[in-house]
Write an enzyme that holds these catalytic residues in place. Structure first.
Site, short mmCIF file in Angstrom:
data_model
loop_
_atom_site.label_atom_id
_atom_site.label_comp_id
_atom_site.label_asym_id
_atom_site.label_seq_id
_atom_site.Cartn_x
_atom_site.Cartn_y
_atom_site.Cartn_z
N GLU A 1 1.22 6.19 -7.38
CA GLU A 1 0.04 6.75 -8.07
C GLU A 1 -0.03 8.26 -8.01
O GLU A 1 -0.56 8.88 -8.91
CB GLU A 1 -1.26 6.09 -7.60
CG GLU A 1 -1.67 6.35 -6.19
CD GLU A 1 -2.93 5.58 -5.82
OE1 GLU A 1 -3.75 5.27 -6.68
OE2 GLU A 1 -3.09 5.30 -4.61
N GLU B 1 0.83 -1.20 0.00
CA GLU B 1 0.00 0.00 0.00
C GLU B 1 0.87 1.26 0.00
O GLU B 1 0.55 2.24 -0.68
CB GLU B 1 -0.94 -0.05 1.22
CG GLU B 1 -1.87 1.12 1.38
CD GLU B 1 -2.84 1.34 0.21
OE1 GLU B 1 -2.94 0.49 -0.67
OE2 GLU B 1 -3.47 2.42 0.19
N LYS C 1 0.65 4.03 -2.97
CA LYS C 1 0.37 5.45 -2.73
C LYS C 1 1.43 6.29 -3.42
O LYS C 1 1.12 7.27 -4.09
CB LYS C 1 0.37 5.79 -1.23
CG LYS C 1 -0.79 5.30 -0.42
CD LYS C 1 -2.11 5.94 -0.73
CE LYS C 1 -2.82 5.25 -1.83
NZ LYS C 1 -3.74 4.21 -1.61
N HIS D 1 15.82 -12.78 -3.73
CA HIS D 1 15.48 -13.60 -4.90
C HIS D 1 15.26 -12.76 -6.15
O HIS D 1 14.63 -13.20 -7.09
CB HIS D 1 14.24 -14.45 -4.59
CG HIS D 1 14.45 -15.32 -3.38
ND1 HIS D 1 15.25 -16.44 -3.41
CD2 HIS D 1 14.01 -15.19 -2.11
CE1 HIS D 1 15.27 -16.98 -2.20
NE2 HIS D 1 14.53 -16.23 -1.39
C1 F6R Z 1 -5.61 3.42 -4.89
C2 F6R Z 1 -7.00 3.27 -5.18
C3 F6R Z 1 -7.43 2.12 -6.03
C4 F6R Z 1 -8.74 1.53 -5.50
C5 F6R Z 1 -9.24 0.45 -6.46
C6 F6R Z 1 -10.49 -0.23 -5.95
O1 F6R Z 1 -5.36 4.51 -4.06
O2 F6R Z 1 -7.80 4.04 -4.76
O3 F6R Z 1 -6.44 1.16 -6.11
O4 F6R Z 1 -8.51 1.01 -4.24
O5 F6R Z 1 -9.52 1.02 -7.71
O6 F6R Z 1 -11.52 0.67 -5.76
P1 F6R Z 1 -12.78 0.30 -4.90
O7 F6R Z 1 -12.35 0.18 -3.50
O8 F6R Z 1 -13.73 1.45 -5.11
O9 F6R Z 1 -13.31 -0.98 -5.45
#
Ligand code: F6R
Length: 621
Positions: free
Chosen positions: A501, A494, A498, A517
């Site tokens: 993106e 995660e 973050k 590896h």
């Molecule tokens: C990353 C992010 C995306 C969502 C993914 C799923 O910050 O926001 O990776 O987590 O598109 O979205 P939901 O939770 O709306 O199904």
């Protein structure tokens, strides 16, 4: 992704539509447009590639239009590049009707060929434009009744020919008193009626400042709207009776509230969000009570499940992975993870004894909804973990545990991640108690410690400025590796997600034991490594892994517990966090990593809330 807005009332619709579209910007888009019927009964429109500001400028500087009825759209390109011509609304040949559309018309090529043969002229490369021409063609066929009834009938005939998942809106110059909407599939639609005005949108926050009583349009329904209200029917014209729901979200929660970005505001909301997610779900003894909320999945069924599979995309998947470790540890049941985007192709082995947990903030993610359909088709029971009331996931799942995160406007999920992890903690504690798989005292202790997390996060948020100082030293990196083990593998995934993106810096999250590896080959003094080394069964192991990275001259940044002198002795920077139960540590450990990503992106002047190419809700496969 795409956004739809509609308005009818006594005011000029254009400023209201632009305001509501601005509140949908967070979903991601690349062009926008608006169409109105003016006081002379003429249908007028304006469209612009790029940000909404381009459309606003165009409307101000020469294409001024106004009218008390109108529709607007933000488009996220699927068929045809982002351009003025491909932006919605699309009009028919006679320019008497305008259509906005979210989703994909799968059979558009066949329809387009037929309409071209019939003499229609197309002005865009989109799949959506076929709707306008098909409707024109069906309207031309005539029919009985009032003009509204004839348009309704033509729209029904049009809908019968469309294949795909969509929501759409139509205005027609022949009927300046009505707007027409339909929904088929995942694309949501809501409508609110206040004092002789009706507001329609594809997402709740768009119209929250105008009305909190919102009708949720379901799949296979058509909504015909006038200034006095609406008529809801199924595609065959049978009336559907449904009351509007009062949305508890505060309209102000979709504002920046003094923060520079929504993302920063949402990071700072996390203590409140955890409190909300826990509220009323732990009794005086410290036992988690979810039976009322999950009543359609009986306790007997939960006692008998033989396997759990967790699915979702992106951040939701990462939150699910924390849940996997919690469930394995507390419930001792086999748990597997399957990315929703792989679910339909991966031949998952599901049977009647399985529970599928589908994680989704929006409840709209196309891959997640499809995974749920497949799981249900194979006989699994489905639990949704979701933030959005009335969303498609809540209707396909057997039961939903709501995360109560409130509206999240920043595209990068932050507060909804911690609310999803919190919901997973609750569900694991509930299931462990039902199945008697862990001592009650241990479960109560975890529940109590979970309720202490908000105060601990408050302390961490005070470190935002010192994390910004570390961000300054990392902002020019081309690549960053994040490493965790066990329950903090998802924290590493995660943290990397973050960073990549919103800053566009390449980042990878890795189980630290895997470094040797392969990924260790990437390391030199230009590749920072962020490790999570808080207390628990893997702390020593990850410290060894970090030493291996240090030996390759990588700058080392560590998330560690206050007072860990061993970590302090070798790390270039430490993000200190309070010591908590290892099972709960992912919630605290992600906070500095969210702030790190935020500050790097902000220092680099990136569009933090609307990163390039990304959409808040991914409603296509
Ligand atoms: C990353 C992010 C995306 C969502 C993914 C799923 O910050 O926001 O990776 O987590 O598109 O979205 P939901 O939770 O709306 O199904």
């Amino acid at each position: 992704m795409c956004g739809i807005v509609g308005y009818i009332g006594q005011r000029d619709s254009v400023p209201i539509i632009l305001d509501a579209l601005a509140r949908l910007e967070y979903r991601g888009y690349d062009s926008s447009g608006v169409a109105v019927i003016d006081a002379n009964g003429e249908l007028l429109g304006s469209k612009a590639e790029g940000k909404l500001a381009n459309l606003t400028a165009r409307l101000r500087d020469g294409e001024h239009i106004s009218g008390k009825i109108g529709i607007g759209h933000t488009r996220w390109a699927t068929h045809g590049r982002p351009s003025d011509a491909n932006a919605h609304p699309h009009m028919d040949c006679s320019r008497r009707m305008a259509v906005v559309h979210n989703g994909i018309i799968e059979n558009y090529a066949v329809l387009r060929d037929r309409l071209l043969e019939q003499g229609h002229t197309f002005t865009s490369e989109t799949d959506s434009e076929v709707i306008a021409h098909l409707l024109e063609s069906n309207c031309a066929a005539g029919g009985d009744g009032t003009v509204t009834e004839r348009i309704e009938a033509a729209l029904r005939a049009t809908l019968r020919e469309l294949v795909g998942a969509y929501a759409l809106g139509v205005i027609c110059a022949d009927d300046p008193e009505h707007l027409f909407f339909a929904r088929n599939g995942a694309s949501p639609l809501v409508a609110g009626h206040e004092n002789g005005e009706v507001f329609v949108a594809s997402d709740t926050p768009a119209i929250l400042q105008y009305t909190r009583k919102q009708l949720i349009v379901h799949e296979g329904e058509m909504l015909v709207v006038s200034a006095n209200g609406w008529k809801l029917t199924d595609y065959d014209g049978n009336p559907v009776h449904r009351q509007a729901t009062t949305i508890s979200w505060d309209p102000g929660s979709a504002e920046k509230g003094g923060f520079k970005h929504f993302m920063l505001k949402e990071i700072f909301e996390q203590p409140t969000v955890i409190n909300e997610t826990l509220a009323g779900r732990i009794d005086e003894q410290g036992d988690v009570r979810l039976e009322a909320e999950l009543d359609s999945i009986s306790e007997d069924l939960l006692r008998s499940i033989s396997k759990i599979s967790i699915t979702g995309c992106g951040t939701a998947f990462n939150a699910g992975m924390v849940g996997m470790y919690l469930l394995r540890s507390l419930v001792r049941v086999p748990v597997e993870m399957e990315l929703a985007s792989e679910f339909r192709y991966g031949d998952p082995v599901i049977d009647h004894g399985a529970l599928t947990i589908a994680m989704s903030q929006s409840g709209e993610t196309a891959d997640t909804i499809e995974a749920v359909r497949i799981a249900k088709g194979a006989g699994a029971t489905v639990l949704g973990i979701c933030n959005r009331l009335g969303s498609p996931l809540t209707r396909v799942a057997d039961a939903t545990l709501f995360t109560r995160g409130g509206p999240e406007i920043g595209v990068a999920a932050t507060k909804t991640y911690v609310s999803q992890v919190t919901a997973m903690i609750l569900f694991s504690l509930y299931l462990a108690r039902l199945r008697g798989t862990a001592p009650l005292e241990r479960l109560r202790e975890i529940a109590k410690n979970t309720s202490l997390l908000p105060a601990a996060i408050d302390v961490l948020l005070n470190e935002s400025d010192s994390i910004r100082a570390v961000a300054k030293s990392m902002r020019k990196a081309h690549s960053v590796l994040f490493m965790g083990r066990y329950v903090n593998v998802p924290t590493a995934l995660e943290g990397a997600l973050k960073l990549k993106e919103i800053s566009y810096i390449h980042a990878e999250g890795y189980p630290a034991g895997e470094m040797k590896h392969g990924p260790i080959a990437l390391l030199d003094s230009s590749v920072p490594v962020v490790g999570i080394a808080t207390d628990g069964r893997v702390r020593e192991k990850i410290i060894s892994n970090l030493m291996e990275c240090k030996a390759r001259e990588a700058p080392i940044i560590v998330v560690a517990n206050y007072g860990d002198t061993e970590v302090a002795s070798f790390a270039d920077h430490v993000f200190w966090v309070p010591k908590v139960d290892e099972m709960l540590s992912p919630i605290l450990n992600i906070i500095p990593l969210q702030l790190l990503a935020y500050h790097i992106a902000d220092l680099e002047g990136k569009d933090v809330d609307q990163p390039r190419n990304l959409a808040k809700t991914v409603t296509v496969e």
